[in-house]
Design a protein around this motif. Structure first.
Motif, PDB file in Angstrom:
ATOM      1  N   PHE A 154      36.196  26.875  42.651  1.00  0.00           N
ATOM      2  CA  PHE A 154      35.944  27.903  43.671  1.00  0.00           C
ATOM      3  C   PHE A 154      35.306  27.279  44.911  1.00  0.00           C
ATOM      4  O   PHE A 154      35.682  27.604  46.050  1.00  0.00           O
ATOM      5  N   ALA A 155      34.346  26.380  44.704  1.00  0.00           N
ATOM      6  CA  ALA A 155      33.640  25.767  45.825  1.00  0.00           C
ATOM      7  C   ALA A 155      34.586  24.922  46.676  1.00  0.00           C
ATOM      8  O   ALA A 155      34.531  24.961  47.916  1.00  0.00           O
ATOM      9  N   TRP A 156      35.451  24.146  45.997  1.00  0.00           N
ATOM     10  CA  TRP A 156      36.405  23.297  46.728  1.00  0.00           C
ATOM     11  C   TRP A 156      37.339  24.166  47.564  1.00  0.00           C
ATOM     12  O   TRP A 156      37.579  23.888  48.744  1.00  0.00           O
ATOM     13  N   ALA A 157      37.858  25.227  46.935  1.00  0.00           N
ATOM     14  CA  ALA A 157      38.809  26.102  47.634  1.00  0.00           C
ATOM     15  C   ALA A 157      38.137  26.863  48.774  1.00  0.00           C
ATOM     16  O   ALA A 157      38.755  27.085  49.829  1.00  0.00           O
ATOM     17  N   HIS A 158      36.889  27.242  48.580  1.00  0.00           N
ATOM     18  CA  HIS A 158      36.180  27.991  49.617  1.00  0.00           C
ATOM     19  C   HIS A 158      35.918  27.112  50.838  1.00  0.00           C
ATOM     20  O   HIS A 158      35.973  27.577  51.989  1.00  0.00           O
ATOM     21  N   ALA A 159      35.664  25.831  50.590  1.00  0.00           N
ATOM     22  CA  ALA A 159      35.376  24.908  51.690  1.00  0.00           C
ATOM     23  C   ALA A 159      36.634  24.477  52.433  1.00  0.00           C
ATOM     24  O   ALA A 159      36.550  24.009  53.580  1.00  0.00           O
ATOM     25  N   ARG A 160      37.795  24.639  51.782  1.00  0.00           N
ATOM     26  CA  ARG A 160      39.066  24.214  52.390  1.00  0.00           C
ATOM     27  C   ARG A 160      40.096  25.340  52.265  1.00  0.00           C
ATOM     28  O   ARG A 160      41.014  25.276  51.452  1.00  0.00           O
ATOM     29  N   PRO A 161      39.960  26.380  53.074  1.00  0.00           N
ATOM     30  CA  PRO A 161      40.831  27.561  52.966  1.00  0.00           C
ATOM     31  C   PRO A 161      42.319  27.202  53.033  1.00  0.00           C
ATOM     32  O   PRO A 161      42.739  26.460  53.914  1.00  0.00           O
ATOM     33  N   GLY A 184      40.690  36.568  44.779  1.00  0.00           N
ATOM     34  CA  GLY A 184      40.567  37.733  45.651  1.00  0.00           C
ATOM     35  C   GLY A 184      39.150  38.255  45.731  1.00  0.00           C
ATOM     36  O   GLY A 184      38.687  38.662  46.806  1.00  0.00           O
ATOM     37  N   ARG A 185      38.441  38.265  44.619  1.00  0.00           N
ATOM     38  CA  ARG A 185      37.049  38.733  44.602  1.00  0.00           C
ATOM     39  C   ARG A 185      36.170  37.892  45.530  1.00  0.00           C
ATOM     40  O   ARG A 185      35.165  38.373  46.060  1.00  0.00           O
ATOM     41  N   ARG A 186      36.536  36.629  45.690  1.00  0.00           N
ATOM     42  CA  ARG A 186      35.723  35.697  46.460  1.00  0.00           C
ATOM     43  C   ARG A 186      36.284  35.437  47.853  1.00  0.00           C
ATOM     44  O   ARG A 186      35.751  34.609  48.604  1.00  0.00           O
ATOM     45  N   GLY A 187      37.361  36.128  48.189  1.00  0.00           N
ATOM     46  CA  GLY A 187      37.953  35.959  49.504  1.00  0.00           C
ATOM     47  C   GLY A 187      38.502  34.564  49.740  1.00  0.00           C
ATOM     48  O   GLY A 187      38.511  34.066  50.869  1.00  0.00           O
TER      49      GLY A 187
END
Length: 334
Positions: A154-161, A184-187
């Motif tokens: 999740f952290a990797w994906a959030h930092a690199r949309p 989806g819950r985490r945008g």
């Protein structure tokens, strides 16, 4: 007593017997010709909605082989992968209800009609035969990936949309739906890469072509050989095979998904034929050889007979509609 009268009566009975004999034979033949009495008299075709070589395909092939011994006829496997496992439904919809065409019923067939327009209905156009098992789903990454936990993913994906590439076994499948909900819950923006078969999907992930994969039991050999790292599974409890791997439920995501599957025939399949098929496949699924094959993929038996399986199918169909509506994925007009 008048002996002539007795003789005449005897003669009449013999004549009547002679005249009725063909009719009696016809009636007997009609009874013998009832559905199921001489079934099967030729090979049965079992359609599997996944590409050849995956875990489900391999277990279904063994099941078919054993069931064929009990039927006295071969059970031939036909693969029809793609469309998230739903391509068997048009086959059942068009098949004659004679027992020679049956299909595996995966979870997506109960979901697809709520997500998109289809011409078939999984309840209306099928006859339940038997429920067999459920599957172990998991999230995997290459063994050399820096991602070691689901939170890392999740952290990797959030930092690199939009950079995270995730393979599943098809659009609209349980893995796709689960990941869509988690991200989806985490945008989180991510790239979904659907595959027809588990084997090629796992090869793509283990070789580093994709960053993560979400699929059913076919990941087992890759995890056990050290080519893939298993981050989480979708069951109610941790698996016996990988007890160190947490479930989505215990990680606090509130998701349990096992996707039970079984076999069904076309609409209107006569009860005697259903019984013949049920008995053969029940014997096959409880065969030690089949149980051992399921264990390779951390699967267990989940037997239901025709009536209970039919009830479960209807409940699943309704539950999938609620899930699709909750995620905002419902097709317009559904």
């Amino acid at each position: 007593m008048n002996l002539d009268l007795v003789a005449r009566r005897g003669a009449l009975r013999r004549i009547a017997g002679t005249l009725l004999a063909p009719l009696a034979g016809t009636a007997s033949a009609a009874v013998l010709a009832q559905p199921g009495d001489h079934f099967p008299s030729r090979p049965v075709t079992l359609w599997v909605p996944w590409a050849a070589g995956g875990a489900t395909d391999l277990t279904m092939r063994l099941l078919a082989e054993i069931a064929g011994r009990h039927l006295g006829q071969k059970v031939l496997i036909e693969n029809r992968g793609g469309a998230g496992g739903t391509l068997v439904m048009p086959v059942l919809q068009q098949a004659a209800p004679d027992g020679y065409t049956i299909a595996q019923m995966p979870q997506p067939v109960f979901r697809a009609p709520w997500v998109q327009k289809v011409t078939w209905d999984p309840i209306r156009d099928s006859t339940p035969v038997i429920q067999i098992s459920g599957v172990t789903f998991g999230i995997v990454v290459p063994a050399n990936s820096p991602i070691r936990t689901l939170d890392d993913l999740f952290a990797w994906a959030h930092a690199r949309p939009g950079e995270l590439t995730v393979a599943t076994n098809g659009t609209g499948t349980t893995p796709h739906m689960v990941m869509d909900e988690l991200f989806g819950r985490r945008g989180i923006e991510w790239v979904h890469v659907p595959y027809k078969g588990v084997a090629e999907q796992m090869i793509a992930v283990s070789s580093g072509q994709l960053m993560a994969g979400v699929t059913s039991n076919g990941f087992a050999p890759f995890v056990d050989s050290g080519k893939l790292r298993l981050l989480a599974t979708f069951g109610e409890h941790r698996t016996r095979r990988w007890p160190q791997v947490p479930t989505l439920k215990e990680l606090g995501h509130g998701i349990v998904a096992m996707s039970p599957y079984g076999l069904a025939g076309p609409r209107g399949l006569p009860r005697p034929i259903v019984q013949v098929l049920h008995d053969a496949f029940k014997a096959a699924m409880f065969d030690p050889q089949h149980i051992a094959e399921l264990a390779k993929y951390d699967q267990e038996l989940a037997y239901l007979g025709p009536e209970d399986y039919g009830r479960s199918m209807r409940e699943t169909y309704a539950a999938e509609r609620r899930a699709v509506e909750r995620l905002g994925l419902a097709a317009k007009g559904s």
